[in-house]
Design a protein around this motif. Structure first.
Motif, PDB file in Angstrom:
ATOM      1  N   MET A   1       0.835  -1.167   0.000  1.00 33.01           N
ATOM      2  CA  MET A   1       0.000   0.000   0.000  1.00 33.01           C
ATOM      3  C   MET A   1       0.892   1.247   0.000  1.00 33.01           C
ATOM      4  N   ALA A   2       0.971   1.952  -1.110  1.00 31.55           N
ATOM      5  CA  ALA A   2       1.838   3.123  -1.237  1.00 31.55           C
ATOM      6  C   ALA A   2       1.287   4.289  -0.433  1.00 31.55           C
ATOM      7  N   LYS A   3       2.209   5.079   0.120  1.00 35.43           N
ATOM      8  CA  LYS A   3       1.793   6.235   0.904  1.00 35.43           C
ATOM      9  C   LYS A   3       2.835   7.343   0.834  1.00 35.43           C
ATOM     10  N   LEU A   4       2.392   8.563   1.143  1.00 32.10           N
ATOM     11  CA  LEU A   4       3.252   9.737   1.236  1.00 32.10           C
ATOM     12  C   LEU A   4       3.260  10.179   2.682  1.00 32.10           C
ATOM     13  N   THR A   5       4.466  10.314   3.263  1.00 31.56           N
ATOM     14  CA  THR A   5       4.605  10.756   4.646  1.00 31.56           C
ATOM     15  C   THR A   5       5.593  11.916   4.722  1.00 31.56           C
ATOM     16  N   ILE A   6       5.576  12.609   5.862  1.00 37.29           N
ATOM     17  CA  ILE A   6       6.483  13.738   6.100  1.00 37.29           C
ATOM     18  C   ILE A   6       6.991  13.650   7.530  1.00 37.29           C
ATOM     19  N   GLN A   7       8.211  14.178   7.741  1.00 40.00           N
ATOM     20  CA  GLN A   7       8.718  14.403   9.096  1.00 40.00           C
ATOM     21  C   GLN A   7       9.480  15.715   9.077  1.00 40.00           C
ATOM     22  N   VAL A   8       9.175  16.571  10.053  1.00 43.83           N
ATOM     23  CA  VAL A   8       9.817  17.876  10.172  1.00 43.83           C
ATOM     24  C   VAL A   8      10.664  17.870  11.438  1.00 43.83           C
ATOM     25  N   LEU A   9      11.954  18.169  11.273  1.00 37.37           N
ATOM     26  CA  LEU A   9      12.884  18.222  12.406  1.00 37.37           C
ATOM     27  C   LEU A   9      13.409  19.639  12.565  1.00 37.37           C
ATOM     28  N   ASP A  10      13.413  20.131  13.786  1.00 37.39           N
ATOM     29  CA  ASP A  10      13.881  21.474  14.110  1.00 37.39           C
ATOM     30  C   ASP A  10      15.367  21.399  14.467  1.00 37.39           C
ATOM     31  N   THR A  11      16.220  21.802  13.546  1.00 37.06           N
ATOM     32  CA  THR A  11      17.665  21.705  13.781  1.00 37.06           C
ATOM     33  C   THR A  11      18.152  22.745  14.790  1.00 37.06           C
ATOM     34  N   SER A  12      17.404  23.816  14.992  1.00 36.99           N
ATOM     35  CA  SER A  12      17.830  24.831  15.959  1.00 36.99           C
ATOM     36  C   SER A  12      17.643  24.343  17.397  1.00 36.99           C
ATOM     37  N   ARG A  13      16.765  23.378  17.593  1.00 34.89           N
ATOM     38  CA  ARG A  13      16.516  22.829  18.929  1.00 34.89           C
ATOM     39  C   ARG A  13      16.953  21.373  19.045  1.00 34.89           C
ATOM     40  N   GLY A  14      17.290  20.758  17.921  1.00 36.75           N
ATOM     41  CA  GLY A  14      17.700  19.356  17.939  1.00 36.75           C
ATOM     42  C   GLY A  14      16.565  18.411  18.299  1.00 36.75           C
ATOM     43  N   LYS A  15      15.342  18.744  17.845  1.00 36.92           N
ATOM     44  CA  LYS A  15      14.154  17.970  18.204  1.00 36.92           C
ATOM     45  C   LYS A  15      13.206  17.883  17.014  1.00 36.92           C
ATOM     46  N   PRO A  16      12.277  16.923  17.068  1.00 37.77           N
ATOM     47  CA  PRO A  16      11.191  16.939  16.087  1.00 37.77           C
ATOM     48  C   PRO A  16      10.376  18.222  16.251  1.00 37.77           C
ATOM     49  N   ALA A  17       9.861  18.731  15.160  1.00 38.28           N
ATOM     50  CA  ALA A  17       9.069  19.962  15.178  1.00 38.28           C
ATOM     51  C   ALA A  17       7.592  19.604  15.334  1.00 38.28           C
ATOM     52  N   ALA A  18       7.109  19.649  16.560  1.00 38.23           N
ATOM     53  CA  ALA A  18       5.711  19.334  16.858  1.00 38.23           C
ATOM     54  C   ALA A  18       4.847  20.571  16.678  1.00 38.23           C
ATOM     55  N   GLY A  19       3.704  20.416  16.033  1.00 36.66           N
ATOM     56  CA  GLY A  19       2.766  21.518  15.889  1.00 36.66           C
ATOM     57  C   GLY A  19       2.950  22.365  14.649  1.00 36.66           C
ATOM     58  N   VAL A  20       3.693  21.889  13.670  1.00 39.36           N
ATOM     59  CA  VAL A  20       3.837  22.627  12.403  1.00 39.36           C
ATOM     60  C   VAL A  20       2.590  22.362  11.561  1.00 39.36           C
ATOM     61  N   ALA A  21       1.916  23.428  11.147  1.00 44.53           N
ATOM     62  CA  ALA A  21       0.758  23.281  10.261  1.00 44.53           C
ATOM     63  C   ALA A  21       1.248  22.884   8.868  1.00 44.53           C
ATOM     64  N   VAL A  22       0.625  21.848   8.323  1.00 42.21           N
ATOM     65  CA  VAL A  22       1.011  21.298   7.021  1.00 42.21           C
ATOM     66  C   VAL A  22      -0.238  21.212   6.147  1.00 42.21           C
ATOM     67  N   GLU A  23      -0.099  21.626   4.898  1.00 40.96           N
ATOM     68  CA  GLU A  23      -1.186  21.524   3.928  1.00 40.96           C
ATOM     69  C   GLU A  23      -0.641  20.872   2.669  1.00 40.96           C
ATOM     70  N   LEU A  24      -1.384  19.929   2.122  1.00 39.32           N
ATOM     71  CA  LEU A  24      -0.997  19.273   0.876  1.00 39.32           C
ATOM     72  C   LEU A  24      -2.031  19.589  -0.189  1.00 39.32           C
ATOM     73  N   TYR A  25      -1.537  20.041  -1.341  1.00 41.21           N
ATOM     74  CA  TYR A  25      -2.386  20.393  -2.475  1.00 41.21           C
ATOM     75  C   TYR A  25      -2.012  19.544  -3.686  1.00 41.21           C
ATOM     76  N   ARG A  26      -2.999  19.186  -4.472  1.00 37.95           N
ATOM     77  CA  ARG A  26      -2.768  18.602  -5.792  1.00 37.95           C
ATOM     78  C   ARG A  26      -2.903  19.749  -6.782  1.00 37.95           C
ATOM     79  N   LEU A  27      -1.947  19.845  -7.702  1.00 33.58           N
ATOM     80  CA  LEU A  27      -1.944  20.941  -8.668  1.00 33.58           C
ATOM     81  C   LEU A  27      -2.671  20.528  -9.945  1.00 33.58           C
ATOM     82  N   HIS A  28      -3.524  21.404 -10.373  1.00 32.57           N
ATOM     83  CA  HIS A  28      -4.217  21.248 -11.648  1.00 32.57           C
ATOM     84  C   HIS A  28      -3.766  22.400 -12.535  1.00 32.57           C
ATOM     85  N   GLU A  29      -4.171  22.422 -13.746  1.00 32.64           N
ATOM     86  CA  GLU A  29      -3.706  23.475 -14.673  1.00 32.64           C
ATOM     87  C   GLU A  29      -3.970  24.874 -14.158  1.00 32.64           C
ATOM     88  N   ASP A  30      -5.127  25.092 -13.539  1.00 32.25           N
ATOM     89  CA  ASP A  30      -5.516  26.448 -13.166  1.00 32.25           C
ATOM     90  C   ASP A  30      -5.796  26.645 -11.675  1.00 32.25           C
TER      91      ASP A  30
END
Length: 117
Positions: free
Chosen positions: A1-30
Motif C-alpha cells: 500500500m503506497a503512501k506519502l509521509t512527512i517528518q519535520v525536524l527542528d535543527t535549531s533545537r535538535g528535536k522533532p518539530a511538533a505543531g507545524v501546520a502542514v497543507e498538501l495540495y494537488r496541482l491542476h492546470e488552473d
C-alpha cells in the motif's frame, strides 16, 4: 500500500518539530486542490499518511509547511517580515505504487528538504 509521509525536524533545537501546520495540495492546470490539512505530532510527523492507497495519484503536488507560526509559538524572536514563513515544496509523483517520504530540516533562517523512498 503506497503512501506519502512527512517528518519535520527542528535543527535549531535538535528535536522533532511538533505543531507545524502542514497543507498538501494537488496541482491542476488552473488551481490548487487542498487534499489535507493537519499539524505535525510530537515526532514531527503527520498523524496519518498525507496520501495513501487510492488517494496517491501520479501528478504534481505542493506541500506548504507553516514554519514561521511554529517558531513564533515557541517564542523565537523573528524579524518582520519573517525570513521564512511558509515553505512550499512542489514535487511530482510519477510512480504511485511506491512509498514516498519527505524529510524536512528547519530553522528560523534555513531549511532542507529531501526525498526518501
Amino acid at each position: 500500500m503506497a503512501k506519502l509521509t512527512i517528518q519535520v525536524l527542528d535543527t535549531s533545537r535538535g528535536k522533532p518539530a511538533a505543531g507545524v501546520a502542514v497543507e498538501l495540495y494537488r496541482l491542476h492546470e488552473d488551481r490548487r486542490e487542498l487534499l489535507i490539512r493537519g499539524l505535525t505530532s510530537h515526532e514531527g510527523r503527520n498523524h496519518s499518511p498525507l496520501l495513501a492507497e487510492g488517494t496517491m495519484l501520479a501528478g504534481l503536488y505542493e506541500l506548504d509547511c507553516h514554519v514561521g507560526d511554529y517558531f513564533a509559538t515557541l517564542g523565537v524572536t523573528l524579524p518582520e517580515p519573517r525570513f521564512l514563513d511558509v515553505i512550499s515544496v512542489r514535487f511530482g509523483i510519477a510512480d504511485n505504487s511506491r512509498d514516498l517520504h519527505v524529510p524536512m530540516l528547519i530553522s528560523p533562517y534555513g531549511y532542507s528538504v529531501a526525498s526518501a523512498r
